[in-house]
Design a protein around this motif. Sequence first.
Motif, PDB file in Angstrom:
ATOM      1  N   ARG A  99       0.826  -1.219   0.000  1.00 51.99           N
ATOM      2  CA  ARG A  99       0.000   0.000   0.000  1.00 51.99           C
ATOM      3  C   ARG A  99       0.855   1.261   0.000  1.00 51.99           C
ATOM      4  O   ARG A  99       0.550   2.228  -0.701  1.00 51.99           O
ATOM      5  CB  ARG A  99      -0.911  -0.013   1.230  1.00 51.99           C
ATOM      6  N   TYR A 100       1.925   1.256   0.778  1.00 51.12           N
ATOM      7  CA  TYR A 100       2.723   2.472   0.950  1.00 51.12           C
ATOM      8  C   TYR A 100       4.017   2.457   0.127  1.00 51.12           C
ATOM      9  O   TYR A 100       4.900   3.277   0.355  1.00 51.12           O
ATOM     10  CB  TYR A 100       3.011   2.690   2.426  1.00 51.12           C
ATOM     11  N   ARG A 181      -7.184  -0.544  -5.911  1.00 49.89           N
ATOM     12  CA  ARG A 181      -6.088  -0.973  -5.041  1.00 49.89           C
ATOM     13  C   ARG A 181      -6.070  -0.092  -3.810  1.00 49.89           C
ATOM     14  O   ARG A 181      -5.782   1.097  -3.881  1.00 49.89           O
ATOM     15  CB  ARG A 181      -4.748  -0.889  -5.776  1.00 49.89           C
ATOM     16  N   PHE A 182      -6.458  -0.686  -2.680  1.00 44.26           N
ATOM     17  CA  PHE A 182      -6.537   0.018  -1.399  1.00 44.26           C
ATOM     18  C   PHE A 182      -7.342   1.314  -1.523  1.00 44.26           C
ATOM     19  O   PHE A 182      -6.842   2.396  -1.200  1.00 44.26           O
ATOM     20  CB  PHE A 182      -5.142   0.301  -0.847  1.00 44.26           C
ATOM     21  N   ALA A 200      -3.893   3.491  -3.998  1.00 42.69           N
ATOM     22  CA  ALA A 200      -2.609   2.953  -4.436  1.00 42.69           C
ATOM     23  C   ALA A 200      -2.402   3.070  -5.941  1.00 42.69           C
ATOM     24  O   ALA A 200      -1.270   2.941  -6.413  1.00 42.69           O
ATOM     25  CB  ALA A 200      -2.477   1.497  -4.001  1.00 42.69           C
ATOM     26  N   GLU A 223      -1.549   9.147  -3.735  1.00 48.73           N
ATOM     27  CA  GLU A 223      -2.272   8.533  -2.618  1.00 48.73           C
ATOM     28  C   GLU A 223      -3.472   9.382  -2.184  1.00 48.73           C
ATOM     29  O   GLU A 223      -3.557   9.823  -1.031  1.00 48.73           O
ATOM     30  CB  GLU A 223      -1.328   8.266  -1.443  1.00 48.73           C
ATOM     31  N   SER A 453     -11.098  -1.512   2.267  1.00 48.89           N
ATOM     32  CA  SER A 453      -9.843  -1.117   1.638  1.00 48.89           C
ATOM     33  C   SER A 453      -8.910  -2.287   1.361  1.00 48.89           C
ATOM     34  O   SER A 453      -8.354  -2.414   0.267  1.00 48.89           O
ATOM     35  CB  SER A 453      -9.130  -0.081   2.509  1.00 48.89           C
ATOM     36  N   ALA A 454      -8.697  -3.152   2.340  1.00 46.56           N
ATOM     37  CA  ALA A 454      -7.750  -4.245   2.162  1.00 46.56           C
ATOM     38  C   ALA A 454      -8.288  -5.351   1.262  1.00 46.56           C
ATOM     39  O   ALA A 454      -7.530  -6.228   0.841  1.00 46.56           O
ATOM     40  CB  ALA A 454      -7.353  -4.827   3.512  1.00 46.56           C
ATOM     41  N   HIS A 456      -9.916  -4.323  -1.503  1.00 48.01           N
ATOM     42  CA  HIS A 456      -9.863  -3.596  -2.783  1.00 48.01           C
ATOM     43  C   HIS A 456     -11.236  -3.508  -3.452  1.00 48.01           C
ATOM     44  O   HIS A 456     -11.368  -3.690  -4.657  1.00 48.01           O
ATOM     45  CB  HIS A 456      -8.847  -4.269  -3.729  1.00 48.01           C
TER      46      HIS A 456
END
Length: 593
Positions: A99-100, A181-182, A200, A223, A453-454, A456
Amino acid sequence: MSGPAGVGRRVDRVKVRAPELRGRRWLNTGGSDLSLAELRGKIVLLDFWTFCCVNCLHVLDELRELEQRYADVLVVVGVHSPKFVHEADPAAVEAAVERYGVYHPVLDDPELVTWDAYAARAWPTLVVIDPRGYVVAQMSGEGHAHGLTVLVEELIASHGDNLRRGDGPYVAPPEPTTALRFPGKVIALPGGTFLVSDTAHHEVVELEADLVTERRRIGDFTEPQGLVLLPDGDVVVADTAGHRLARIRDGQVTTVAGTGSQLRTRVEVGDSAPELSTPWDVALWGGRVVVAMAGTHQLWTWDPATGATAVLAGTTNEGLRDGAPDEAFFAQPSGLAVDAYGTLWVADSETSALRSVVADPAVGAAVTTAVGQGLFDFGHVDGDAEKALLQHPLGVAVLPDGSVAIADTYNGAIRRYDPVTRTVGTLARDLAEPSDVLVDPSTDPVTLIVVESAAHRLVRVPIPASTQVSGAAHQVRRAPTDLAPGPLTLSVAFTPPTGQHLDTRFGDPTQLTVAASPPELLTSGAGTSTGFVRDLVFGGVAEGVLQVSVAAAACDEGDGVFAACHRYQQDWGIPVRLVAGAPAELRLDLRAV
């Protein structure tokens, strides 16, 4: 590590061998385990982080240029050291690394084995290891890019031909394939479609009512998170890692606030600044857009008519304190919603709290806490709001009956707070990091749209009768520091980096805030004042958390009027146990590079 534990020391007189890196598993290495012996000959930078921490996310951004510039001699290793229970979940850590955009090896250390070995006290903590395997520097907080660059150059010069050059051990994981994605936040648009921040992928996406079919994508973000629809039909986007507010008009994106650079100075209530710091959510309130400024632990406003920004509430101190706007503490506010009475509801993520703000309170404080107990208390407990617990919530929405739905992100749940009965219930469970929630009145019966979010995706969740949950309460799992009861001297060491000096032109450029949870842990010494030294007295209880926040301003050498100035700030939450005969001094180091 010998000597008082802390961050910011340069180890010049006594060479300390770096402890081995031990944890559950390694990520971004192609399945291989790493050891310091394998990295001998390289300069190694350890980044102790956890994915809930906005300061840690800032450091990830700061390190990217350093990683690229010294790629042949420097190896950055992330050591993921969780604060929240959810952050110890293997799948959650793996997702956060993607994600980051973490492009270096990461040691997953859920039991804090390596954290303890290096005597880390704060997120983030950075440790530099020389090519022979000795610790040469340790520091906490963000804003260290300049000092790290100076140190790396010194190590290159001093170790010369002994450096082992070439590629590091990073191995890129497989590319993801999901459409979103996220995703972060969602709003409804006129005509029955929905706009979601595809975080993401660095885009926002307009979806049809089925929450799957794409109508269009709009890019040019970094982001993105929060979204708000203005009365004129434009949309304002909180471009989180871009440190700006962007406006979408007819598919075109323009910056309306922020320069793209992260704010590094302290800005107080009523003041403004050209830079922003990690804006996470936005909401329309009284004709202005309120901004959850997660990076400075504040609420700001942006005026669509004039383009002016101003601080609405928060001091930049991270914590849970109610009161007037210029006295209140927030901790990474990340979700906003406004009810029919004009109350602004805030998901204050790092305190696992639901806060509220009223513009003109008839009685009482402008900022109050509905649910939440502090930076280090969290869990999944329903019932009376004073005892209920959340875990790092990121989103809020007002339900048709006036109650508040909470995206209780790290509990994987949607919670409901009833402001009439002051109780908390659970509406849905087993969600994958829900980061936002939106009421969809177009369905019959009314449903919630949840940004999972996780996973997607966006999903619809019915609004059932409130379900009572009484799970486990949690506290941060860190070994307590033994200190002597009674008088104690707290000191914070700060050495400006090479080329900077303390800015004393307008008085003492330091600020030290000390508090405790529970408050009875301290019988004397709490409060805010200048200086790096404070005499404390421990007393009322035998265990608790000592909360310390320090800030200092340093300016570049040169012209005293036009030299660039920098603000350095760090917050510690130190579990403390009072033991007779233990040390009566506590030293914390902000920076010494």
